[in-house]
Design a protein around this motif. Structure first.
Motif, PDB file in Angstrom:
ATOM      1  N   LEU A  32       0.799  -1.218   0.000  1.00  0.00           N
ATOM      2  CA  LEU A  32       0.000   0.000   0.000  1.00  0.00           C
ATOM      3  C   LEU A  32       0.832   1.268   0.000  1.00  0.00           C
ATOM      4  N   GLN A  65     -13.084  -0.460  -4.171  1.00  0.00           N
ATOM      5  CA  GLN A  65     -12.646  -1.846  -4.002  1.00  0.00           C
ATOM      6  C   GLN A  65     -11.897  -2.026  -2.683  1.00  0.00           C
ATOM      7  N   LEU A  66     -11.042  -1.059  -2.354  1.00  0.00           N
ATOM      8  CA  LEU A  66     -10.284  -1.174  -1.118  1.00  0.00           C
ATOM      9  C   LEU A  66     -11.195  -1.164   0.095  1.00  0.00           C
ATOM     10  N   TYR A  69     -12.638  -4.510   0.724  1.00  0.00           N
ATOM     11  CA  TYR A  69     -11.732  -5.430   1.393  1.00  0.00           C
ATOM     12  C   TYR A  69     -11.684  -5.126   2.887  1.00  0.00           C
ATOM     13  N   VAL A  70     -11.575  -3.847   3.235  1.00  0.00           N
ATOM     14  CA  VAL A  70     -11.402  -3.463   4.627  1.00  0.00           C
ATOM     15  C   VAL A  70     -12.616  -3.834   5.462  1.00  0.00           C
ATOM     16  N   GLN A  74     -11.172 -11.199   7.523  1.00  0.00           N
ATOM     17  CA  GLN A  74     -11.136 -12.654   7.615  1.00  0.00           C
ATOM     18  C   GLN A  74     -11.523 -13.081   9.022  1.00  0.00           C
ATOM     19  N   LEU A 501      -5.171 -14.429   3.133  1.00  0.00           N
ATOM     20  CA  LEU A 501      -5.674 -13.254   2.431  1.00  0.00           C
ATOM     21  C   LEU A 501      -6.173 -13.635   1.037  1.00  0.00           C
ATOM     22  N   GLU A 504      -6.824 -10.903  -4.406  1.00  0.00           N
ATOM     23  CA  GLU A 504      -6.796  -9.487  -4.754  1.00  0.00           C
ATOM     24  C   GLU A 504      -6.143  -8.639  -3.669  1.00  0.00           C
ATOM     25  N   LEU A 505      -6.174  -9.108  -2.444  1.00  0.00           N
ATOM     26  CA  LEU A 505      -5.650  -8.342  -1.323  1.00  0.00           C
ATOM     27  C   LEU A 505      -4.217  -8.720  -0.986  1.00  0.00           C
ATOM     28  N   MET A 508      -1.301  -6.564  -2.102  1.00  0.00           N
ATOM     29  CA  MET A 508      -1.121  -5.258  -1.474  1.00  0.00           C
ATOM     30  C   MET A 508      -0.198  -5.325  -0.259  1.00  0.00           C
ATOM     31  N   TYR A 509      -0.006  -6.523   0.284  1.00  0.00           N
ATOM     32  CA  TYR A 509       0.789  -6.668   1.494  1.00  0.00           C
ATOM     33  C   TYR A 509       2.162  -7.294   1.255  1.00  0.00           C
TER      34      TYR A 509
END
Length: 529
Positions: A32, A65-66, A69-70, A74, A501, A504-505, A508-509
């Protein structure tokens, strides 16, 4: 397929071809902190019709989209067996015979592994024994703008290197065998995981380009012994030139025509080691790294750098680009990127930074609809005045092995973004020897109670006892890279979260991680000395 082609390039199962064809991701996102390879572009996805969608996405769509996810956390953790299953899915180990009938090997064996963040993974790895010359080749390849270029380079580069090292008599023997239709001498013995596939459809094209190369080597024969450094440099440059030429010429086969264009418009970095007895050469193009693990007399571990990153953190690379483009000193490197877009300053493919504007337009306009409709391929980098801006020429570092040189690590930047090189060497060294040198626990400025300190000590004790859960050094290193907490201990809860994760996520990490750990035979090295 001709017999020579079959001998040089193993066959590809049809199910594996689908994995190659399914990769059309044209943007490589970083975490990010906005360190993507192409910051202004969004990833291309493949629609139901198989065509590429637009390369650009509106900012508010990205934010939407972000937020999705947030707001969808999970709610489950993976069990230790599930974690191990994920971590070990792509691991591979090979033990080298100490004597193969011709030579005594300075390599005991190697472990390799991959952990994807992209779907499909954009990294590749290769390992092979040179059969007509001495030595072993190992390499990692980090793709961007999709996996096509990394896939092609991982299949082809070792053949170019092996051919460059062949004596004139062997080159003539191979050429005569092709002309007469006889079976070829095998050039390489590959050491591959079942998931490390070859492209069957492109094998004839690849063979013809390789044959043209060795024919030129025959014609240019100087009668002098081949220098390994020169062979590595020439092989990198020649393969990159062939990737470019194949895309310009095209192919009557529609699949191959699209494939060679995808290879050329995507890109890949490469870090390759050639080990022959006591002689270690590392050829690097881009920002993957090679690191030598050295065990000092007191048993501690130190790291010897065997490659240099070709990016904005390397001042000599910035100066090189400015000297090559003297009237563009203010624009050739912007925001730590080549032309403000590309993170590595050397790479295979990436013809958008090599071809003239006229050539790019001509190739795109005459190419298949999937390419012509793609906003990314039609996009011209800003301040594009004096191409080429990018080169695949490697920087080669030589090292003569010593008994205290215990192992070599080749890894893509997904590892180095997560861990310091000294920690990497220490973790691998302790894993291979089973000897752990305990350092005072560092809490990094955190205030901890006695109870918390006891917990940290218990964690360290448990970590030592569980080190042998991994049978593969690369797997063990990935476990630390993904699961380490702020105190340097593997935290199962963190590891579980990172591995669970969604696709798609995950990107980002962290990045794709590919690692090869080569273990040297200290007794053989000592005997040579």
């Amino acid at each position: 397929m001709s017999a020579p082609t079959q001998l040089l390039f193993p066959l590809l199962r049809s199910c594996e071809l689908g994995r190659i064809c399914s990769s059309v991701c044209y943007c490589r996102h970083k975490p990010l902190c906005c360190r993507s390879r192409y910051p202004s572009l969004s990833p291309l996805r493949c629609g139901a019709d198989g065509k590429l969608s637009s390369a650009f996405r509106r900012p508010w769509e990205q934010c939407f989209q972000l937020r999705q996810y947030v707001t969808t956390p999970q709610r489950f953790y993976l069990t230790p067996p599930q974690v191990n299953s994920i971590l070990k899915a792509n691991e591979y180990s090979f033990k080298v015979p100490e004597f193969d009938g011709k030579n005594i090997s300075s390599i005991l064996g190697f472990d390799s592994n991959q952990l994807p963040a992209n779907a499909p993974i954009e990294d590749r790895r290769s390992a092979a024994t040179c059969l007509q010359t001495r030595g072993m080749l190992l390499g990692v390849f980090d793709g961007h703008a999709g996996c096509a270029c990394a896939q092609a380079v991982s299949e082809r580069l070792f053949y170019y290197i092996a051919v460059s090292l062949l004596p004139q008599e062997t080159l003539l023997e191979i050429e005569h065998a092709v002309e007469s239709g006889r079976a070829l001498l095998p050039i390489l013995q590959w050491h591959k995981h079942p998931n490390d596939y070859f492209s069957k459809e492109a094998s004839k094209l690849y063979f013809n380009s390789l044959r043209t190369y060795w024919q030129e080597l025959i014609d240019l024969n100087t009668g002098e012994a081949t220098d390994v450094k020169e062979a590595l440099i020439n092989s990198f440059k020649r393969l990159d030139n062939d990737l470019s030429l194949e895309a310009q010429v095209g192919d009557p086969n529609s699949f191959l025509n699209y494939w060679v264009l995808r290879v050329a418009f995507s890109g890949a970095t490469a870090c390759v080691a050639h080990v022959d007895g006591m002689d270690l050469h590392v050829a690097n193009t881009g920002d993957s790294r090679a690191l030598l693990g050295v065990q000092e007399e007191d048993g501690s571990w130190s790291a010897v750098t065997m490659s240099h990153d070709h990016n904005a953190q390397n001042e000599s690379e910035i100066q090189r680009l400015k000297s090559e483009h003297p009237k563009e000193e203010k624009s050739v490197v912007k925001q730590d990127r080549l032309l403000g877009l590309l993170m590595p300053f050397r790479a295979f493919g990436d013809v958008k930074f090599k071809w003239s504007i006229d050539l790019q337009k001509r190739v795109v306009e005459s190419g298949p609809d999937q390419l012509n409709d793609n906003e990314y391929t039609k996009f011209i980098p800003p301040n594009y005045h004096t191409p080429p801006y990018l080169s695949a020429e490697p920087e080669v570092i030589y090292h003569r092995l010593r008994p205290k040189d215990k192992f070599l690590i080749l890894a893509t930047d997904g590892l180095w973004e997560s861990m310091h090189r000294q920690d990497v060497v220490r973790i691998v060294g302790e894993y291979l020897t089973g000897v752990h040198h305990q350092q005072p626990i560092a809490v990094g400025g955190y205030k901890v109670t006695l109870g918390q300190m006891q917990g940290l000590l218990m964690e360290r004790r448990a970590r030592i006892s569980s080190v042998f859960e991994d049978q593969n050094a690369a797997t063990h290193l990935i476990r630390h890279a993904v699961g380490n907490n702020e105190f340097g201990a593997v935290d199962h809860e963190r590891l579980s979260k990172m591995l669970s994760l969604p696709e798609e996520l995950a990107r980002m990490y962290r990045d794709d991680i590919t690692i090869i750990v080569v273990q040297f035979n200290s007794h053989v090295v000592g005997a040579y000395q």
